[in-house]
Design an enzyme around this catalytic site. Structure first.
Site, PDB file in Angstrom:
ATOM      1  N   LEU A 176       5.173   9.099 -14.393  1.00 35.02           N
ATOM      2  CA  LEU A 176       4.636   8.236 -13.348  1.00 35.02           C
ATOM      3  C   LEU A 176       3.466   7.366 -13.789  1.00 35.02           C
ATOM      4  O   LEU A 176       2.571   7.813 -14.492  1.00 35.02           O
ATOM      5  CB  LEU A 176       4.171   9.109 -12.179  1.00 35.02           C
ATOM      6  CG  LEU A 176       3.883   8.306 -10.918  1.00 35.02           C
ATOM      7  CD1 LEU A 176       5.174   7.878 -10.263  1.00 35.02           C
ATOM      8  CD2 LEU A 176       3.038   9.092  -9.947  1.00 35.02           C
ATOM      9  N   PHE A 222      -3.450   1.638  -1.004  1.00 34.45           N
ATOM     10  CA  PHE A 222      -2.207   2.264  -1.443  1.00 34.45           C
ATOM     11  C   PHE A 222      -1.042   1.599  -0.720  1.00 34.45           C
ATOM     12  O   PHE A 222      -1.234   0.989   0.331  1.00 34.45           O
ATOM     13  CB  PHE A 222      -2.255   3.768  -1.102  1.00 34.45           C
ATOM     14  CG  PHE A 222      -2.186   4.670  -2.314  1.00 34.45           C
ATOM     15  CD1 PHE A 222      -2.978   4.446  -3.422  1.00 34.45           C
ATOM     16  CD2 PHE A 222      -1.315   5.758  -2.328  1.00 34.45           C
ATOM     17  CE1 PHE A 222      -2.910   5.282  -4.536  1.00 34.45           C
ATOM     18  CE2 PHE A 222      -1.237   6.597  -3.428  1.00 34.45           C
ATOM     19  CZ  PHE A 222      -2.039   6.360  -4.531  1.00 34.45           C
ATOM     20  N   ARG A 263       7.272   2.139  -1.007  1.00 33.91           N
ATOM     21  CA  ARG A 263       8.005   2.462  -2.245  1.00 33.91           C
ATOM     22  C   ARG A 263       9.492   2.182  -2.171  1.00 33.91           C
ATOM     23  O   ARG A 263      10.091   1.733  -3.148  1.00 33.91           O
ATOM     24  CB  ARG A 263       7.775   3.938  -2.578  1.00 33.91           C
ATOM     25  CG  ARG A 263       6.360   4.176  -2.963  1.00 33.91           C
ATOM     26  CD  ARG A 263       6.087   5.635  -3.202  1.00 33.91           C
ATOM     27  NE  ARG A 263       4.690   5.772  -3.606  1.00 33.91           N
ATOM     28  CZ  ARG A 263       4.079   6.925  -3.808  1.00 33.91           C
ATOM     29  NH1 ARG A 263       4.739   8.061  -3.620  1.00 33.91           N
ATOM     30  NH2 ARG A 263       2.824   6.966  -4.176  1.00 33.91           N
ATOM     31  N   HIS A 274      11.158  10.764  -7.381  1.00 35.92           N
ATOM     32  CA  HIS A 274       9.766  11.164  -7.284  1.00 35.92           C
ATOM     33  C   HIS A 274       9.475  12.212  -6.216  1.00 35.92           C
ATOM     34  O   HIS A 274       8.722  13.144  -6.439  1.00 35.92           O
ATOM     35  CB  HIS A 274       8.950   9.905  -7.013  1.00 35.92           C
ATOM     36  CG  HIS A 274       7.471  10.136  -6.939  1.00 35.92           C
ATOM     37  ND1 HIS A 274       6.756  10.631  -8.005  1.00 35.92           N
ATOM     38  CD2 HIS A 274       6.574   9.939  -5.943  1.00 35.92           C
ATOM     39  CE1 HIS A 274       5.467  10.725  -7.651  1.00 35.92           C
ATOM     40  NE2 HIS A 274       5.344  10.328  -6.404  1.00 35.92           N
ATOM     41  N   GLU A 317       0.646   4.555  -8.094  1.00 34.94           N
ATOM     42  CA  GLU A 317       0.529   3.406  -7.203  1.00 34.94           C
ATOM     43  C   GLU A 317      -0.903   2.862  -7.227  1.00 34.94           C
ATOM     44  O   GLU A 317      -1.146   1.692  -6.935  1.00 34.94           O
ATOM     45  CB  GLU A 317       0.872   3.890  -5.793  1.00 34.94           C
ATOM     46  CG  GLU A 317       1.189   2.835  -4.805  1.00 34.94           C
ATOM     47  CD  GLU A 317       1.947   3.442  -3.638  1.00 34.94           C
ATOM     48  OE1 GLU A 317       3.189   3.516  -3.719  1.00 34.94           O
ATOM     49  OE2 GLU A 317       1.312   3.853  -2.667  1.00 34.94           O
ATOM     50  N   GLN A 376      12.848  10.015  -2.496  1.00 26.52           N
ATOM     51  CA  GLN A 376      12.080   8.814  -2.800  1.00 26.52           C
ATOM     52  C   GLN A 376      12.102   8.469  -4.289  1.00 26.52           C
ATOM     53  O   GLN A 376      11.850   9.341  -5.125  1.00 26.52           O
ATOM     54  CB  GLN A 376      10.629   9.031  -2.385  1.00 26.52           C
ATOM     55  CG  GLN A 376       9.709   7.884  -2.765  1.00 26.52           C
ATOM     56  CD  GLN A 376       8.362   8.017  -2.099  1.00 26.52           C
ATOM     57  OE1 GLN A 376       7.510   8.771  -2.567  1.00 26.52           O
ATOM     58  NE2 GLN A 376       8.175   7.323  -1.002  1.00 26.52           N
ATOM     59  N   HIS A 404      10.042   6.354  -6.890  1.00 26.66           N
ATOM     60  CA  HIS A 404       8.765   5.659  -7.059  1.00 26.66           C
ATOM     61  C   HIS A 404       9.040   4.447  -7.931  1.00 26.66           C
ATOM     62  O   HIS A 404       9.740   4.566  -8.945  1.00 26.66           O
ATOM     63  CB  HIS A 404       7.766   6.607  -7.735  1.00 26.66           C
ATOM     64  CG  HIS A 404       6.358   6.129  -7.705  1.00 26.66           C
ATOM     65  ND1 HIS A 404       5.945   5.010  -8.393  1.00 26.66           N
ATOM     66  CD2 HIS A 404       5.257   6.613  -7.077  1.00 26.66           C
ATOM     67  CE1 HIS A 404       4.643   4.837  -8.174  1.00 26.66           C
ATOM     68  NE2 HIS A 404       4.209   5.790  -7.381  1.00 26.66           N
ATOM     69  N   ARG A 441       8.225   8.477   2.402  1.00 25.81           N
ATOM     70  CA  ARG A 441       6.825   8.922   2.453  1.00 25.81           C
ATOM     71  C   ARG A 441       5.894   7.832   1.928  1.00 25.81           C
ATOM     72  O   ARG A 441       6.202   7.158   0.956  1.00 25.81           O
ATOM     73  CB  ARG A 441       6.653  10.168   1.589  1.00 25.81           C
ATOM     74  CG  ARG A 441       5.212  10.544   1.355  1.00 25.81           C
ATOM     75  CD  ARG A 441       5.076  11.817   0.566  1.00 25.81           C
ATOM     76  NE  ARG A 441       5.317  11.677  -0.849  1.00 25.81           N
ATOM     77  CZ  ARG A 441       4.410  11.285  -1.749  1.00 25.81           C
ATOM     78  NH1 ARG A 441       3.192  10.938  -1.373  1.00 25.81           N
ATOM     79  NH2 ARG A 441       4.718  11.226  -3.025  1.00 25.81           N
TER      80      ARG A 441
END
Ligand SMILES: Cc1cc2nc3c(=O)[nH]c(=O)nc-3n(C[C@H](O)[C@H](O)[C@H](O)COP(=O)(O)OP(=O)(O)OC[C@H]3O[C@@H](n4cnc5c(N)ncnc54)[C@H](O)[C@@H]3O)c2cc1C
Length: 563
Positions: A243, A117, A277, A342, A246, A231, A233, A377
């Site tokens: 979405l 990730f 991100r 996100h 990831e 955030q 994404h 994050r």
């Protein structure tokens, strides 16, 4: 009046885990109040994975490495003691979920499977195809039913009640009947999720992610923390912002610009598509600004070089969403994507037990801010956060409720909410929810999005102040009592306007770049002046007042962040 020892607002992963923990003590009455049916909470939309250093894929992984990745990912704004605790306890909560029956994907040896990730130095995201949130939420809901948790489904929490020292409960609207109720509780845990919907124009978030819990805590005099950090994404579908996990890049997907270049080589030569991100979203925005994007400002997620079976097995939902919402089959052609709002790093200011400044009031999950994610994050750390801090808040609230009496209740608990609703219903004007909400979403996306500067943020604040004025005249056109979803949307909009102002205000004050907060007019991170948390409270004039708090640094000294 309804009465519970522990009342949990929100039935996402954080709320359900907290409920389960508080209910482990058989003699305590525990209820969950939620505005949607529990298994429809946004947690069920989580796709990619949940982090824990189980070392199943790479035996050299350790929780310390996870801790470092988290702190580095946070651009050093995370409190390191909290992040340490989260990463250390991660393997244990994942095994607990496993024992409760959570169907993780498996390795050949039968261990929990893990995938790479973004921003992580080792493959540590535990997954279930691309539906990890769905299986986690159902596992927790089942366990809650088994242990006798009470559920109030489709109830909307309006206000938080306390006497300045200790919790008294909440007021809520039963959406089905239109009745208002007071619920007395020794402890209330707010687990109401994030506020990504303030970016109405472009977000991966469910319609319900309107930050209600944070707004009602703020309105009740509690503090919110680090609200400017939102955030984006990197990979939301071009038209809808839905979405693309990831995990798609974790499984080997590339990012291409309109010229067909793997442009991440310019921004994160080592990590490429698996950079964090914040960095990738800015890279995409830069490619588009410099003319290397597609006609709608998109770039592309390319999976066509991957094994077809792998996509069908590990990313089936992603493929379905691409076909359904973009008309593109990722087996055949690259998917047009844009960054999408996100995750809310900021939230209700709590300590490591989820406790706020008022005895008996807790927050956990995306609505809270401990802080473990700091300014950015890492993917897979939110599902972990909701388990760890849902559990801690649940345990702490249970202990507290066991040793305390029921609070004295004030008179007329419902009066303020009744008046608020009456005004919305009786106003006569042309102001409609959809217009104000659209204007707010555009304003936030255009003036307080990925790239920010003082001029834009000032315009955002001016615009929001006008929208708040318009909101005062808002008329809810549907006058019925039963299932009045327009009324709920109006209440949510009021909450979002409150929070949007805090995001813009915090972003204007913070004259530096850190994590997801990027100021074009202050292009450096400034540890000298800004290695601190922003704390927002509501002033007596209704305007936000900001103060600041030190970041807890234990092991890792801030360094330049490269990938
Ligand atoms: C599309 C998507 C994919 C994601 N994928 C991942 C991933 O792979 N890995 C990862 O770690 N993170 C992921 N995340 C982030 C993660 O899923 C969320 O941060 C997390 O699930 C939030 O859980 P929560 O329990 O805090 O809140 P939520 O699951 O958002 O639940 C909020 C609850 O609060 C209730 N509520 C809200 N307001 C009120 C009110 N006024 N009255 C009553 N009830 C109310 C709602 O009904 C709901 O039950 C993803 C997020 C999205 C949007």
């Amino acid at each position: 009046m309804l009465t519970y020892d522990v009342l949990i607002v929100g039935s996402g992963g954080a709320g359900l885990y907290a409920a389960l923990k508080s209910r482990m003590e058989e003699d305590l009455q525990v209820a969950v109040l939620t505005k949607v049916y529990p298994t429809r909470s946004h947690t069920s939309a989580a796709q990619g994975g949940v982090n824990a250093a189980l070392a199943n894929k790479d035996p050299t992984d350790t929780w310390e490495q996870h801790w470092f990745d988290t702190v580095k990912g946070s651009d050093y704004l995370a409190d390191q003691d909290a992040a340490e605790m989260m990463c250390r306890e991660a393997p244990e909560v994942i095994r607990e979920m496993e024992h409760w029956g959570c169907p993780f994907d498996r390795t050949k040896e039968g261990k929990i499977a893990q995938r790479p990730f973004g921003g992580a130095s080792k493959p540590r995201a535990c997954y279930a195809a691309d539906k990890i949130g769905h299986v986690m939420l159902h596992t927790l809901y089942e366990q809650g039913l088994r242990h006798g948790v009470n559920y109030f489904n489709e109830w909307f929490t309006l206000s938080l009640l306390h006497d300045g020292q200790r919790c008294q409960g909440v007021t809520a609207l039963d959406i089905r009947t239109g009745q208002l109720h007071t619920i007395q509780a020794k402890a209330v845990i707010l687990a109401t999720g994030g506020y990504g919907r303030i970016y109405w124009k472009r977000t991966s978030n469910a319609y319900g992610n309107t930050g209600d819990g944070a707004a009602l805590a703020y309105n009740a005099g509690l503090s919110l923390k680090d609200m400017e950090f939102v955030q984006f994404h990197p990979t939301g579908l071009r038209r809808t912002g839905i979405l693309m996990t990831e995990g798609a890049r974790g499984e080997g997907g590339y990012l291409l610009n309109a010229l067909g270049e793997r442009f991440m080589s310019r921004y994160a030569p080592e990590k490429m598509e698996l950079g964090p991100r914040d960095l990738i979203s800015r890279a995409i925005e830069t490619e588009v600004r410099e003319g290397r994007g597609g006609p709608d400002g998109e770039v592309f997620l390319d999976l066509t070089h991957l094994d077809k079976e792998l996509i069908l097995k590990r990313l089936p939902q992603i493929r379905e969403l691409c076909i359904g919402f973009e008309g593109v089959d990722p087996l055949e052609e690259p998917v047009p994507i844009k960054p999408t709002a996100h995750y809310s790093m900021g939230g209700i200011h709590t300590d490591m037990n989820g406790l706020t400044s008022i005895e008996g009031i807790y927050a956990a999950g995306e609505s809270g801010c401990v802080s473990v994610h700091g300014a950015n994050r890492l993917g897979g750390n939110s599902l972990l956060d909701i388990l760890i801090f849902g559990r801690r808040a649940g345990n702490h609230a249970l202990e507290y409720a066991r040793h305390t009496d029921f609070p004295k209740m004030p008179k007329n608990t419902l009066e303020a909410d009744e008046n608020r609703i009456k005004t919305l219903m009786e106003n006569q004007s042309k102001e409609r929810i959809a217009y104000i909400r659209r204007d707010m979403g555009n304003l936030m996306a255009d003036k307080a999005g990925i790239y920010r500067n003082a001029a834009d943020l000032n315009q955002a604040l001016e615009g929001l102040s006008l929208l708040k004025q318009r909101y005062k005249n808002l008329e809810v056109a549907d006058k019925s009592k039963v299932f009045n979803t327009a009324l709920v949307a109006a209440l949510e909009l009021g909450n979002m306007l409150e929070l949007a102002e805090l995001v813009a205000k915090g972003a204007l004050e913070r004259t530096e770049c850190r994590g997801a907060h990027y100021r074009e007019d202050f292009p450096e991170r400034d540890d000298q002046n800004w290695l601190k948390h922003t704390i927002a409270t509501k002033g007596t004039d209704g305007k936000p007042v900001l103060s600041f708090e030190e970041v807890t640094i234990t092991r890792f000294k801030p360094e330049v962040r490269t990938y």
